[in-house]
Design a protein around this motif. Structure first.
Motif, PDB file in Angstrom:
ATOM      1  N   PHE A 170       2.226  -2.457 -17.335  1.00  0.00           N
ATOM      2  CA  PHE A 170       3.096  -2.706 -16.175  1.00  0.00           C
ATOM      3  C   PHE A 170       2.710  -4.144 -15.903  1.00  0.00           C
ATOM      4  N   ARG A 171       3.580  -5.121 -15.633  1.00  0.00           N
ATOM      5  CA  ARG A 171       3.698  -6.531 -15.002  1.00  0.00           C
ATOM      6  C   ARG A 171       4.992  -6.784 -14.401  1.00  0.00           C
ATOM      7  N   ALA A 172       4.667  -7.490 -13.238  1.00  0.00           N
ATOM      8  CA  ALA A 172       5.713  -7.872 -12.419  1.00  0.00           C
ATOM      9  C   ALA A 172       5.468  -9.098 -11.689  1.00  0.00           C
ATOM     10  N   LYS A 173       6.488  -9.764 -11.116  1.00  0.00           N
ATOM     11  CA  LYS A 173       6.477 -11.117 -10.489  1.00  0.00           C
ATOM     12  C   LYS A 173       7.405 -11.266  -9.599  1.00  0.00           C
ATOM     13  N   ILE A 174       6.832 -11.706  -8.332  1.00  0.00           N
ATOM     14  CA  ILE A 174       7.820 -12.352  -7.346  1.00  0.00           C
ATOM     15  C   ILE A 174       7.454 -13.752  -7.033  1.00  0.00           C
ATOM     16  N   VAL A 175       8.863 -14.462  -6.998  1.00  0.00           N
ATOM     17  CA  VAL A 175       8.584 -15.951  -6.645  1.00  0.00           C
ATOM     18  C   VAL A 175       9.566 -16.353  -5.289  1.00  0.00           C
ATOM     19  N   ASP A 176      10.336 -15.356  -4.736  1.00  0.00           N
ATOM     20  CA  ASP A 176      11.053 -15.620  -3.805  1.00  0.00           C
ATOM     21  C   ASP A 176      10.315 -15.393  -2.370  1.00  0.00           C
ATOM     22  N   ALA A 177      10.004 -16.112  -1.477  1.00  0.00           N
ATOM     23  CA  ALA A 177       9.302 -16.177  -0.337  1.00  0.00           C
ATOM     24  C   ALA A 177       9.658 -15.267   0.401  1.00  0.00           C
ATOM     25  N   ALA A 178      11.135 -14.898   0.703  1.00  0.00           N
ATOM     26  CA  ALA A 178      11.326 -13.625   1.584  1.00  0.00           C
ATOM     27  C   ALA A 178      10.932 -12.281   0.930  1.00  0.00           C
ATOM     28  N   CYS A 179      11.108 -12.203  -0.248  1.00  0.00           N
ATOM     29  CA  CYS A 179      10.847 -11.044  -1.048  1.00  0.00           C
ATOM     30  C   CYS A 179       9.343 -10.622  -0.826  1.00  0.00           C
ATOM     31  N   LEU A 180       8.461 -11.936  -0.911  1.00  0.00           N
ATOM     32  CA  LEU A 180       7.061 -11.704  -1.093  1.00  0.00           C
ATOM     33  C   LEU A 180       6.656 -11.133   0.452  1.00  0.00           C
ATOM     34  N   ASN A 181       7.339 -11.619   1.458  1.00  0.00           N
ATOM     35  CA  ASN A 181       6.804 -11.317   2.800  1.00  0.00           C
ATOM     36  C   ASN A 181       7.188  -9.756   3.193  1.00  0.00           C
ATOM     37  N   HIS A 182       8.599  -9.673   2.506  1.00  0.00           N
ATOM     38  CA  HIS A 182       8.922  -8.204   2.802  1.00  0.00           C
ATOM     39  C   HIS A 182       8.043  -6.991   2.097  1.00  0.00           C
ATOM     40  N   PHE A 183       7.661  -7.561   0.850  1.00  0.00           N
ATOM     41  CA  PHE A 183       6.647  -6.628  -0.113  1.00  0.00           C
ATOM     42  C   PHE A 183       5.388  -6.354   0.670  1.00  0.00           C
ATOM     43  N   THR A 184       4.926  -7.655   1.545  1.00  0.00           N
ATOM     44  CA  THR A 184       3.641  -7.582   2.017  1.00  0.00           C
ATOM     45  C   THR A 184       3.792  -6.572   3.266  1.00  0.00           C
ATOM     46  N   ARG A 185       4.863  -6.627   4.014  1.00  0.00           N
ATOM     47  CA  ARG A 185       5.209  -5.917   5.276  1.00  0.00           C
ATOM     48  C   ARG A 185       5.146  -4.311   4.866  1.00  0.00           C
ATOM     49  N   VAL A 186       5.744  -4.112   3.666  1.00  0.00           N
ATOM     50  CA  VAL A 186       5.816  -2.695   3.414  1.00  0.00           C
ATOM     51  C   VAL A 186       4.310  -2.257   3.049  1.00  0.00           C
ATOM     52  N   SER A 187       3.648  -2.930   2.369  1.00  0.00           N
ATOM     53  CA  SER A 187       2.315  -2.687   1.983  1.00  0.00           C
ATOM     54  C   SER A 187       1.290  -2.405   3.270  1.00  0.00           C
ATOM     55  N   ALA A 188       1.489  -3.292   4.306  1.00  0.00           N
ATOM     56  CA  ALA A 188       0.850  -3.337   5.551  1.00  0.00           C
ATOM     57  C   ALA A 188       1.319  -1.940   6.149  1.00  0.00           C
ATOM     58  N   MET A 189       2.695  -1.380   6.192  1.00  0.00           N
ATOM     59  CA  MET A 189       3.079  -0.255   6.735  1.00  0.00           C
ATOM     60  C   MET A 189       2.368   0.922   6.040  1.00  0.00           C
ATOM     61  N   ILE A 190       2.488   0.930   4.588  1.00  0.00           N
ATOM     62  CA  ILE A 190       1.865   1.899   3.989  1.00  0.00           C
ATOM     63  C   ILE A 190       0.299   2.176   4.423  1.00  0.00           C
ATOM     64  N   ALA A 191      -0.377   1.062   4.331  1.00  0.00           N
ATOM     65  CA  ALA A 191      -1.791   1.068   4.758  1.00  0.00           C
ATOM     66  C   ALA A 191      -1.980   1.877   6.254  1.00  0.00           C
ATOM     67  N   LYS A 192      -1.165   1.678   6.995  1.00  0.00           N
ATOM     68  CA  LYS A 192      -1.268   2.233   8.360  1.00  0.00           C
ATOM     69  C   LYS A 192      -0.933   3.955   8.522  1.00  0.00           C
ATOM     70  N   LEU A 193      -0.009   4.078   7.307  1.00  0.00           N
ATOM     71  CA  LEU A 193       0.420   5.580   7.406  1.00  0.00           C
ATOM     72  C   LEU A 193      -0.518   6.213   6.364  1.00  0.00           C
ATOM     73  N   ALA A 194      -1.125   5.946   5.302  1.00  0.00           N
ATOM     74  CA  ALA A 194      -2.079   6.812   4.474  1.00  0.00           C
ATOM     75  C   ALA A 194      -3.349   5.866   3.853  1.00  0.00           C
ATOM     76  N   LYS A 195      -4.282   6.456   4.093  1.00  0.00           N
ATOM     77  CA  LYS A 195      -5.627   5.654   3.644  1.00  0.00           C
ATOM     78  C   LYS A 195      -5.471   5.566   2.275  1.00  0.00           C
ATOM     79  N   THR A 196      -5.319   6.569   1.381  1.00  0.00           N
ATOM     80  CA  THR A 196      -4.896   6.786  -0.034  1.00  0.00           C
ATOM     81  C   THR A 196      -3.508   7.228  -0.083  1.00  0.00           C
TER      82      THR A 196
END
Length: 280
Positions: free
Chosen positions: A3-29
């Protein structure tokens, strides 16, 4: 497995970061499921024993410029990884203003998701910051417990009010009781209610509206004014509400009386389903 993936668009990167922050609040693991078209973040506590469950889905083409993966086999072309949600969220937080972000499944004496972030320095030259996030590869025989949850047939479906408003109300109610009653009907009314020996507090929402299909299915044999209700652990609802970084474009609450409440949210191109069982 690869598996390998790459994000280059700033808006996509910010959105993906927000999603990961949401998941971290909802589930420890959580479990990260990687397939050719989608990424899923999964929490699968046993609802029957009082646990919540979550299914978050992203279309990979909406985030990644490059995306390559090979699953465990041609027939089972997927990868399931268990990880600490906070580790991924913390790594992505360092990607603000990054030129590019790469994620790769690696083996550094143990399996890792290696996150490489290309940052611009003051001199306009770039530097690479790398995070190795330990993961556990979940064997094929356990995948059956990590499939998309079956959405139960609900008694009432209703659109939710603004989630920040709802969170503010539930936070105040938590100071009085550990249990909350959610009730709603097919006339667009939703109540949040707590009851103790000393006090009963109810917040009413009106004119929220009901999803068309839900109203049509249920209206055949259900009085529109009749309330469906479910008693839940208020802390589980508050954890769900606290995890919402951005007000969703669609937010629906589905109630199966005295059994479960199912939240169905759409954040732009990310869908989230969250299940809280009735308090037993």
């Amino acid at each position: 497995m690869k598996f390998r993936a790459k994000i280059v668009d700033a808006a996509c990167l910010n959105h993906f970061t927000r999603v990961s922050a949401m998941i971290a609040k909802l589930a420890k693991t959580c479990t990260l499921r990687i397939s050719p078209q989608k990424l899923n973040f999964i929490l699968s506590d046993k609802v029957a024993s009082g646990g919540v469950s979550m299914w978050c889905e992203l279309e990979q083409e909406n985030f990644f410029r490059e995306f390559q993966m090979e699953g465990v086999s041609a027939e089972n072309n997927a990868i399931y990884l268990e990880l600490m949600s906070e580790n991924l969220s913390r790594a992505l937080k360092t990607a603000q203003n990054a030129r590019a972000l790469k994620i790769k499944l690696t083996n550094k004496h143990f399996p890792c998701l290696t996150v490489s972030i290309e940052l611009l320095s003051v001199s306009s030259s770039s530097r690479i910051v790398t995070h190795d996030i330990p993961v556990k590869v979940i064997p094929r025989k356990l995948w059956k417990d990590l499939q998309e949850p079956t959405v139960p047939v609900s008694d009432v479906s209703i659109y939710l009010p603004v989630l920040k408003t709802m969170k503010s109300i539930v936070e105040k109610m938590k100071n009085i009781s550990n249990h909350l009653i959610i009730e709603a009907n097919l006339s667009g009314e939703l109540n949040l209610k707590i009851e103790t020996e000393l006090v009963c507090v109810t917040t009413h929402f009106k004119d929220l509206g009901n999803p068309p299909s839900a109203s049509e299915d249920a209206s055949r044999d259900r009085d529109p004014e009749q309330m469906a209700e479910v008693h839940i652990d208020i802390r589980k609802l508050l954890q769900f509400l606290a995890g919402q970084q951005v007000n969703p474009t669609k937010a629906v609450c589905n109630i199966v009386s005295n059994k479960i409440v199912h939240f169905d949210l759409l954040h732009e191109d990310v869908s989230l389903q969250y299940f809280i069982p009735a308090f037993s």
